[in-house]
Scaffold this active site. Structure first.
Site, PDB file in Angstrom:
ATOM      1  N   GLY A 164       0.780  -1.238   0.000  1.00  5.93           N
ATOM      2  CA  GLY A 164       0.000   0.000   0.000  1.00  5.93           C
ATOM      3  C   GLY A 164       0.809   1.285   0.000  1.00  5.93           C
ATOM      4  O   GLY A 164       0.252   2.376   0.094  1.00  5.93           O
ATOM      5  N   GLN A 165       2.151   1.151  -0.111  1.00  5.56           N
ATOM      6  CA  GLN A 165       2.946   2.381  -0.123  1.00  5.56           C
ATOM      7  C   GLN A 165       2.638   3.187  -1.379  1.00  5.56           C
ATOM      8  O   GLN A 165       2.271   2.623  -2.403  1.00  5.56           O
ATOM      9  CB  GLN A 165       4.432   2.034  -0.107  1.00  5.56           C
ATOM     10  CG  GLN A 165       4.892   1.378   1.175  1.00  5.56           C
ATOM     11  CD  GLN A 165       6.114   0.515   0.938  1.00  5.56           C
ATOM     12  OE1 GLN A 165       7.116   1.003   0.443  1.00  5.56           O
ATOM     13  NE2 GLN A 165       6.008  -0.753   1.236  1.00  5.56           N
ATOM     14  N   GLU A 166       2.857   4.483  -1.269  1.00  6.76           N
ATOM     15  CA  GLU A 166       2.464   5.381  -2.350  1.00  6.76           C
ATOM     16  C   GLU A 166       2.992   4.911  -3.706  1.00  6.76           C
ATOM     17  O   GLU A 166       2.266   4.866  -4.698  1.00  6.76           O
ATOM     18  CB  GLU A 166       2.946   6.793  -2.034  1.00  6.76           C
ATOM     19  CG  GLU A 166       2.280   7.812  -2.907  1.00  6.76           C
ATOM     20  CD  GLU A 166       2.578   9.234  -2.481  1.00  6.76           C
ATOM     21  OE1 GLU A 166       3.332   9.433  -1.507  1.00  6.76           O
ATOM     22  OE2 GLU A 166       2.064  10.139  -3.162  1.00  6.76           O
ATOM     23  N   SER A 167       4.262   4.501  -3.716  1.00  6.19           N
ATOM     24  CA  SER A 167       4.884   4.111  -4.980  1.00  6.19           C
ATOM     25  C   SER A 167       4.247   2.864  -5.591  1.00  6.19           C
ATOM     26  O   SER A 167       4.364   2.602  -6.779  1.00  6.19           O
ATOM     27  CB  SER A 167       6.376   3.859  -4.741  1.00  6.19           C
ATOM     28  OG  SER A 167       6.510   2.885  -3.729  1.00  6.19           O
ATOM     29  N   LEU A 168       3.565   2.064  -4.739  1.00  6.62           N
ATOM     30  CA  LEU A 168       2.983   0.802  -5.232  1.00  6.62           C
ATOM     31  C   LEU A 168       1.517   0.957  -5.616  1.00  6.62           C
ATOM     32  O   LEU A 168       0.966   0.117  -6.328  1.00  6.62           O
ATOM     33  CB  LEU A 168       3.097  -0.283  -4.151  1.00  6.62           C
ATOM     34  CG  LEU A 168       4.506  -0.640  -3.696  1.00  6.62           C
ATOM     35  CD1 LEU A 168       4.449  -1.572  -2.486  1.00  6.62           C
ATOM     36  CD2 LEU A 168       5.275  -1.321  -4.827  1.00  6.62           C
TER      37      LEU A 168
END
Ligand code: G3D
Ligand code: MG
Length: 164
Positions: A69-73
């Site tokens: 769920g990290q922004e980059s993903l």
């Protein structure tokens, strides 16, 4: 006739259903997945990419995709959407600041063609934390009652204990 029915029933029951578990990083997605799987708490580390596990409940197979769920993903969540029947959206009920981002991601998902028929379960997780938002508050903020084209349900829970 009875035999035919039994056969059809077993075919239906043994179907595999695809579930995606989404939500911002640190919401508790991986903890929830392993709570489903083993009824126990595992030590998680931030998910890079995705975890996939199969869960069998009363002969029904669920293929559960836990997506980082990290922004980059987040921009790659849509690569997991095809054939998804159920979306589990995990919300960290203590994280008031980022609920607006969750809201944005939720409506972006619901508008996606591949998720047109998907049902949504929202887990208001971390209900053990003092000062957390209730499921009703989260529901109101996410304006869930405005969602008419997908079946949805919000459930408060604590992934650490399995409550909810
Ligand atoms: P993610 O997969 O959504 O990124 P994780 O989230 O499952 O990795 O969980 C992130 C952190 O939140 C973990 O703590 C985990 O133990 C904690 N957590 C998950 N669910 C709950 C809950 O219901 N209550 C509380 N209090 N904590 C929860 P760490 O410390 O390992 O980072
Ligand atoms: Mg994770």
């Amino acid at each position: 006739m009875g035999l035919l029915f039994a056969k059809l029933w077993s075919l239906f029951c043994n179907q595999e259903h695809k579930v995606i578990i989404v939500g911002l990083d640190n919401a508790g997605k991986t903890t929830i997945l392993y709570q489903f799987l083993m009824n126990e708490v595992v030590h998680t580390s931030p998910t890079i990419g995705s975890n996939v596990e199969e869960i069998v409940v009363k002969n029904t197979h669920f293929l559960m995709w836990d997506i980082g769920g990290q922004e980059s993903l987040r921009s790659s969540w849509n690569t997991y959407y095809s054939n998804t029947e159920f979306i589990i959206l995990v919300v960290d009920s203590i994280d008031r600041e980022r609920l607006a981002i969750t809201r944005e991601e939720l409506y972006r998902m619901l508008a996606h063609e591949d998720l047109r028929k998907a049902a949504v379960l929202i887990f208001a997780n971390k209900q053990d934390m003092k000062g957390c938002m209730t499921a009703a508050e989260i529901s109101k903020y996410l304006t869930l009652s405005s969602i008419k084209d997908h079946p949805w349900h919000i459930q408060s829970c604590c992934a650490l204990t399995g409550e909810g």
